[in-house]
Design an enzyme around this catalytic site. Structure first.
Site, PDB file in Angstrom:
ATOM      1  N   LYS A   1     -16.994  17.056 -14.008  1.00 30.12           N
ATOM      2  CA  LYS A   1     -16.140  16.368 -13.036  1.00 30.12           C
ATOM      3  C   LYS A   1     -16.564  16.785 -11.633  1.00 30.12           C
ATOM      4  O   LYS A   1     -16.681  17.974 -11.331  1.00 30.12           O
ATOM      5  CB  LYS A   1     -14.677  16.741 -13.245  1.00 30.12           C
ATOM      6  CG  LYS A   1     -13.732  16.268 -12.133  1.00 30.12           C
ATOM      7  CD  LYS A   1     -12.423  17.028 -12.146  1.00 30.12           C
ATOM      8  CE  LYS A   1     -12.586  18.494 -11.813  1.00 30.12           C
ATOM      9  NZ  LYS A   1     -12.933  18.750 -10.382  1.00 30.12           N
TER      10      LYS A   1
ATOM     11  N   ASP B   1      -6.446  18.913 -13.516  1.00 27.37           N
ATOM     12  CA  ASP B   1      -7.646  18.095 -13.671  1.00 27.37           C
ATOM     13  C   ASP B   1      -7.761  17.429 -15.038  1.00 27.37           C
ATOM     14  O   ASP B   1      -8.640  16.575 -15.232  1.00 27.37           O
ATOM     15  CB  ASP B   1      -8.897  18.960 -13.462  1.00 27.37           C
ATOM     16  CG  ASP B   1      -9.139  19.293 -12.005  1.00 27.37           C
ATOM     17  OD1 ASP B   1      -8.609  18.579 -11.137  1.00 27.37           O
ATOM     18  OD2 ASP B   1      -9.854  20.276 -11.737  1.00 27.37           O
TER      19      ASP B   1
END
Length: 283
Positions: free
Chosen positions: A16, A135
């Protein structure tokens, strides 16, 4: 232990990358003084590299870790994969994690691993995901997205294409908790994070923003500033910035050729750095 067969599920926990990361003033949980939340506004993309995970039914949940960055990882109750198994109330599984991404690197390794477990198990409840970490919801979707709230509000941004990039980690781990503590100690924090630009190309949206944690991380680990400068000096680099709370940084490049050349040059100049050419975003 069961043996891998047709029931084996495989997934890639893609890295990510926060192209932008805007952070607001901390929100304290009135019911738990140890829980703090930060409102976020972030443009998130995913790389074409990541950790590899396999899982299949077993008599007892077991996690085995290998790969180039497996050293030092534990299989205790705080491991994100095991937490995801528990949070989703899954039956016993045997899981293997091939750890290809640096640890504590600001590229969502643990969150992406937990998200991969949820995906492979058919669990798409983002309330379960955000309970594992801010996240994790965006990592479950693993697509270009606008992340707001404390991570639970994820809006997919399709059709923005891809960017050629080079990821660099100087071989250090930074503490997300310490970075946020230093952020909270500042006097001039916005109550709500700076809004992300909602129009334009993927590159234009990235260029418009910033990473609010980057100056703090550089103050704590000056080598992060050296990495950003080294990326920025490469021919064809359009943006060099830190991802997440660090220490991994990214450089965006005009073409695959310029990204390849930069990757080779950085590997030659800094053989002790982790340097990886990649593509960010959705095809």
């Amino acid at each position: 232990m069961a043996r891998a067969d047709a029931t084996t599920r495989r997934d890639t926990a893609r890295a990510k990358i926060n192209l932008t990361l805007h952070v607001g003033r901390v929100i304290k949980d009135p019911h738990d003084p140890f829980l703090n939340y930060h409102p976020l506004d972030s443009l998130v993309v995913f790389a074409d590299i990541g950790d590899e995970i396999e899982m299949f039914p077993a008599d007892k949940t077991t996690l085995s870790i290998d790969g180039p960055f497996s050293l030092g990882l534990t299989v205790g109750d705080d491991n994100m994969i095991l937490r995801a198994i528990d949070a989703a109330n899954l039956p016993p599984e045997y899981i293997t994690l091939t750890k290809n991404l640096p640890v504590s690197a600001g590229i969502g390794g643990g969150s992406a691993n937990a998200a991969a477990i949820l995906r492979m198990s058919g669990v798409d409840d983002l309330h379960i995901a955000v309970g594992l970490g801010a996240d994790v919801p965006v990592c479950v979707l693993s697509q270009t997205a606008h992340m707001t709230g404390i991570g639970e509000d994820v809006t997919l941004w399709p059709d923005l294409g891809q960017l050629h990039a080079v990821l660099v980690n100087p071989g250090i781990a930074v503490s997300t908790a310490e970075i946020f503590r230093a952020f909270d100690a500042q006097d001039d924090i916005r109550d709500t994070p700076r809004p992300q630009q909602l129009s334009g190309s993927l590159l234009e949206r990235a260029l418009d923003g910033r990473n609010d944690l980057q100056p703090i991380a550089i103050a704590q680990a000056p080598i992060i500033g050296e990495v950003i400068a080294a990326l920025g000096r490469q021919k064809g680099c359009t943006l060099a910035r830190m991802s997440g709370s660090g220490a991994t940084c990214f450089g965006l490049f005009e073409s695959a050729a310029s990204a390849c050349a930069a990757s080779k040059d950085l590997q030659t100049q800094h053989p002790d750095w982790w340097v990886m050419q990649t593509v960010l975003g959705d095809a």
